[in-house]
Design a protein around this motif. Structure first.
Motif, mmCIF file in Angstrom:
data_model
loop_
_atom_site.group_PDB
_atom_site.id
_atom_site.type_symbol
_atom_site.label_atom_id
_atom_site.label_comp_id
_atom_site.label_asym_id
_atom_site.label_seq_id
_atom_site.Cartn_x
_atom_site.Cartn_y
_atom_site.Cartn_z
ATOM 1 N N ILE A 21 36.117 -28.513 16.665
ATOM 2 C CA ILE A 21 34.730 -28.158 17.281
ATOM 3 C C ILE A 21 33.641 -28.388 16.203
ATOM 4 C CG2 ILE A 21 33.286 -26.418 18.508
ATOM 5 C CD1 ILE A 21 35.933 -25.092 19.419
ATOM 6 N N ASN A 22 32.626 -29.343 16.814
ATOM 7 C CA ASN A 22 31.436 -29.463 15.960
ATOM 8 C C ASN A 22 30.199 -29.106 16.755
ATOM 9 O OD1 ASN A 22 29.246 -30.677 14.516
ATOM 10 N ND2 ASN A 22 30.381 -32.468 14.151
ATOM 11 N N ALA A 23 29.595 -27.979 16.394
ATOM 12 C CA ALA A 23 28.437 -27.296 17.067
ATOM 13 C C ALA A 23 27.291 -27.225 16.342
ATOM 14 C CB ALA A 23 29.179 -26.175 17.669
ATOM 15 N N ALA B 246 21.076 -27.691 21.433
ATOM 16 C CA ALA B 246 22.319 -27.335 21.359
ATOM 17 C C ALA B 246 22.982 -28.640 21.722
ATOM 18 C CB ALA B 246 22.653 -26.116 22.134
ATOM 19 N N HIS B 247 24.038 -28.602 20.847
ATOM 20 C CA HIS B 247 25.253 -29.574 20.827
ATOM 21 C C HIS B 247 26.425 -29.317 20.442
ATOM 22 C CE1 HIS B 247 26.725 -33.849 20.829
ATOM 23 N NE2 HIS B 247 27.321 -33.402 19.752
ATOM 24 N N VAL C 134 28.594 -31.444 24.996
ATOM 25 C CA VAL C 134 27.488 -30.885 25.641
ATOM 26 C C VAL C 134 26.209 -31.067 24.948
ATOM 27 C CG1 VAL C 134 26.575 -28.989 26.975
ATOM 28 C CG2 VAL C 134 29.024 -29.520 27.201
ATOM 29 N N THR C 135 25.275 -31.668 25.380
ATOM 30 C CA THR C 135 23.691 -31.673 24.665
ATOM 31 C C THR C 135 22.620 -31.040 25.589
ATOM 32 O OG1 THR C 135 24.481 -33.633 23.570
ATOM 33 C CG2 THR C 135 22.268 -33.067 23.314
ATOM 34 N N TYR C 136 22.056 -30.078 25.042
ATOM 35 C CA TYR C 136 21.039 -29.453 26.053
ATOM 36 C C TYR C 136 19.861 -29.183 25.138
ATOM 37 C CZ TYR C 136 18.428 -25.674 28.577
ATOM 38 O OH TYR C 136 17.578 -25.137 29.164
ATOM 39 N N SER C 137 18.608 -29.289 25.862
ATOM 40 C CA SER C 137 17.500 -29.223 25.184
ATOM 41 C C SER C 137 16.449 -28.370 26.172
ATOM 42 C CB SER C 137 16.703 -30.425 24.771
ATOM 43 O OG SER C 137 17.177 -31.119 23.951
ATOM 44 N N THR D 71 22.784 -33.478 28.686
ATOM 45 C CA THR D 71 23.904 -34.472 28.969
ATOM 46 C C THR D 71 25.290 -34.067 28.624
ATOM 47 O OG1 THR D 71 22.136 -36.101 27.711
ATOM 48 C CG2 THR D 71 24.369 -36.781 27.508
ATOM 49 N N LEU D 72 26.115 -34.490 29.816
ATOM 50 C CA LEU D 72 27.572 -34.108 29.504
ATOM 51 C C LEU D 72 28.342 -35.667 29.232
ATOM 52 C CD1 LEU D 72 27.574 -31.961 32.754
ATOM 53 C CD2 LEU D 72 27.268 -31.023 30.542
ATOM 54 N N SER D 73 29.284 -35.357 28.187
ATOM 55 C CA SER D 73 30.242 -36.580 28.078
ATOM 56 C C SER D 73 31.514 -36.047 28.116
ATOM 57 C CB SER D 73 29.874 -37.234 26.615
ATOM 58 O OG SER D 73 28.384 -37.695 26.812
ATOM 59 N N SER D 74 32.479 -36.868 28.678
ATOM 60 C CA SER D 74 33.754 -36.472 28.794
ATOM 61 C C SER D 74 34.661 -37.781 28.683
ATOM 62 C CB SER D 74 33.967 -35.848 29.888
ATOM 63 O OG SER D 74 35.536 -35.497 29.823
#
Length: 738
Positions: A544-546, A588-589, A606-609, A644-647
């Motif tokens: 996990i990278n956060a 947050a990432h 997940v990337t949120y601003s 932004t959601l990436s999967s």
């Protein structure tokens, strides 16, 4: 403080002398210790790709983000706007759909032409004139980059001159140690073409790299009464030549980088009325049939790197030349309303005639302005890093100095064209020069930063100095000139506490600064200054990278300047004071990878601003994005929420990836009394998908679909009317490496 060519030549000679002296006592072909060499490569990589590969917990303060080469290859994005979707705290105003001239801001700073961020390539300023005219009408092609890095908060103090928002570093391909070649060919919607090739190798002590990239598209818009293209054509060539002087005691080399790029794009600043956009968003009015941008850019950069024990020093001598001319619809003649006024109220009795001229329904005169500009940016910079232990404290000291000069020459002129009743433009007449001037800046920058580690605590203290001498000269009138100087020191302080070997908390504060234009008197317009705070949590356990960060930027003075890219309703390059403004938010990432089976993984992120801003004072401004501002009003082009959601799915010989980006609504203007007051850019959701299949012997086929749901939305009404994002684009590509 002039950058004399003789001075640069002497510096280069001294550099060469230093190299020869260091090697005099070493056997000519003695290789360095392999373990030391690997460590040296890593240390040098941190000078070019500053963040490395995020393979360890970073203990210095300041929010940072890395988009790696593997991530860039997932979606094969050509548009930096899409690349930065996975970076929190980035606010973007799109424009042409292809990202040709991006508008990027960090933490609520104006995105206008990315002028508030320090834009770098391989750690060197790359904007055409970062001090004299920071608006980035040139932006490197992201398709040839191997990494993209973003620095915000105290992490940006090393990279000025603009330290309020942060810095963006684009990393080019390095000279390979082995024989390496690759080709990437693609074709897609709207006659999109891409050809990307590179080859390089190192033989003995000499290494080289040659790389070429060509892209084009016919465009997705159509012009009334014309079959002309609305796309672009770009090419980019780069070569690097490296000679390694390393011996058993040191890492030591010289590298020469040469690059040339050019673009021709059929782009315009004229958009549509909202009513016309709702009927056909990809339409362009007949008046734009002759609009065209052309530019060339070249780079020469000489790099010297030496590493002696715990000290390394990198020195770069660089020069960038950029020339452009952009012919586009600029007005409807003397006494006519502005283009934006006409398109906001096309049916009014005052505007109807002009709207019909623009759309080719009525004969009349149209003024096309050609903004012909030439830029140069050159300098020499040295960055030193020294690691040592004093008592129980480990120190990592970074220091740097840069002597820089840049200028912009403006030769703007206007020509009158006649629109016929059949919707075609005639020949040019009545050529008249409008802006003929030069802005030139000499700047000396220094910084010093010490990261001190005691047990689990790392405290980083830094300071940056900017000494700026600038001059404005009206070349039509030798008596119309202005000289100004700026002297400022910008401190920073941050701390990181390691709660565990895999995670920790951090906090920091630094002073932000953006210099004012050389043609603005400091008594009228102040430089932009702020005190910026942040605190956050960082985790990297190998899976996990956060990073989660809260920030607060307290502007003592917000400064904005008028450009053609935002409005035709204000004097070009004039600056405006916005007073005290507060910007705060959360970034947050989080990224991870699930193992579904022995042969199948599922990476996700997940990337949120969240960003909010408030003017602390009420005032009335002629700046077209402000107007009559009331205390508590928000700044324009700042979505409260973006996500932004990436999967994806990754197997041994194939992968599938999806990226969903949500951008909340944005104001077009902060206050009342300007022509876009009350207008908003509606929220949008864009879905991009890509798939790759890996054949034996390094063959790859990929398919990508940008905006697969064909979301239609207004990305901006600036500078002159509603403009669409790119519709669905399908691209099929083939790669081969050997």
């Amino acid at each position: 403080m002039k950058l004399n060519p003789i001075f640069i030549a002497i510096s280069a000679c001294l550099l060469s002398t230093n190299i020869n002296a260091q090697q005099a006592n070493q056997p000519a072909n003695q290789p360095a210790n392999q373990e030391k060499a690997n460590d040296s490569e890593s240390r040098y990589a941190e000078r070019i790709q500053i963040l490395g590969a995020h393979d360890k917990l970073r203990t210095q303060g300041g929010a940072t983000s890395l988009v790696s080469e593997a991530t860039l290859e997932k979606f094969e994005f050509d548009d930096i706007n899409k690349v930065l979707a996975s970076v929190p705290g980035v606010n973007i105003r799109e424009e042409d759909g292809y990202g040709l001239r991006p508008n990027i801001g960090f933490r609520g700073s104006t995105p206008e032409r990315s002028k508030k961020i320090s834009l770098m390539e391989d750690g060197v300023l790359i904007s055409p004139a970062p001090y004299s005219a920071p608006s980035a009408y040139y932006f490197p092609m992201v398709s040839r980059m191997t990494a993209v890095e973003v620095f915000k908060g105290p992490a940006a103090i090393k990279y000025g001159p603009n330290t309020v928002a942060g810095a963006l570093n684009l990393v080019t391909r390095s000279v390979p140690t082995d024989n390496e070649s690759a080709i990437d060919l693609a074709y897609g919607t709207d006659n999109y073409n891409k050809a990307h090739l590179h080859h390089g190798q190192t033989v003995g002590r000499f290494g080289y790299l040659v790389e070429g990239l060509y892209t084009k598209a016919d465009g997705f818009k159509s012009i009334d009464f014309s079959d002309a293209d609305t796309g672009f054509e770009k090419s980019d060539l780069m070569a690097k030549f490296k000679y390694d002087f390393s011996g058993s005691q040191s890492k030591h080399f010289v590298e020469l980088k040469l690059a040339y790029a050019q673009e021709t794009s059929d782009e315009t600043y004229l958009g549509l009325t909202d009513a016309d956009f709702n009927v056909e968003p990809n339409r362009r009015y007949a008046a734009t049939q002759k609009d065209k941008m052309q530019w060339t850019h070249d780079t020469v950069q000489l790099t010297h790197y030496i590493e002696l024990g715990s000290v390394d020093l990198i020195t770069r001598i660089y020069q960038h030349d950029f020339a452009r001319d952009w012919r586009k619809v600029s007005s409807l003649g003397q006494g006519a309303p502005s283009l934006l006024d006409v398109l906001i109220q096309p049916d009014s009795s005052e505007h109807q005639k002009y709207y019909q001229i623009l759309s080719g329904q009525q004969a009349g005169d149209i003024i096309l302005g050609t903004n012909d500009r030439s830029y140069q940016s050159k300098g020499i910079q040295s960055d030193l890093s020294w690691q040592f232990i004093s008592g129980d404290i480990q120190h990592k000291v970074d220091a740097g100095i840069r002597l820089h000069q840049d200028y912009i020459n403006r030769d703007h002129f206007e020509e009158t064209f006649s629109m016929s009743e059949s919707g075609t433009l005639g020949s040019a007449a009545n050529k008249e020069f409008t802006s003929v001037n030069q802005e030139k800046t000499d700047a000396l920058s220094v910084y010093l930063q010490d990261a001190m580690t005691l047990d689990n605590l790392t405290v980083t203290a830094g300071i940056r100095g900017e000494y700026i001498d600038a001059r404005y000269q009206n070349r039509k009138n030798e008596n119309d000139w202005l000289e100004k100087e700026s002297r400022i020191w910008l401190p920073s302080l941050s701390a990181f506490y390691k709660l565990h070997s895999d995670y920790g908390v951090f906090a920091g504060v630094h002073q932000g600064y953006v210099p004012s234009s050389p043609q603005q008197n400091d008594q009228d317009v102040e430089a932009e200054k702020s005190i910026n705070y942040e605190m956050g949590f960082r985790l990297n356990n190998g899976h996990i990278n956060a990073e989660i960060v809260a920030f607060y930027n307290d502007y003592s003075n917000l400064k904005e300047s008028c450009t053609f890219s935002q409005s035709s309703n204000c004097p070009l390059d004039s600056d405006f004071n916005g007073g005290n403004v507060n910007v705060y938010g959360l970034e947050a990432h989080i990224a991870n990878q699930f193992t579904l089976t022995d042969a199948l993984d599922m990476p996700w992120s997940v990337t949120y601003s969240y960003t909010r801003s408030e003017f602390e004072d009420s005032f009335v401004s002629d700046y077209p994005q402000w107007g009559a501002v009331e205390q508590g009003d928000s700044m324009p082009y700042q979505p409260d929420h973006s996500l932004t959601l990436s999967s994806g799915l990754a197997a041994t010989n194939w992968q599938l990836n999806a990226q969903l980006k949500y951008t909340g609504e944005m104001l077009e203007a902060a206050g009342d009394g300007v022509n876009l007051s009350g207008k908003v850019i509606e929220a949008s959701t864009i879905l991009d998908i890509s798939a790759s299949y890996y054949f034996p012997n390094n063959h790859t086929v990929y398919l990508k679909a940008d905006n697969i749901t064909e979301e239609t939305h207004i990305v901006s009404r600036r500078p002159n009317g509603a403009r669409p994002g790119k519709p669905r684009q399908l691209i099929l590509g083939y790669k081969f490496s050997f």
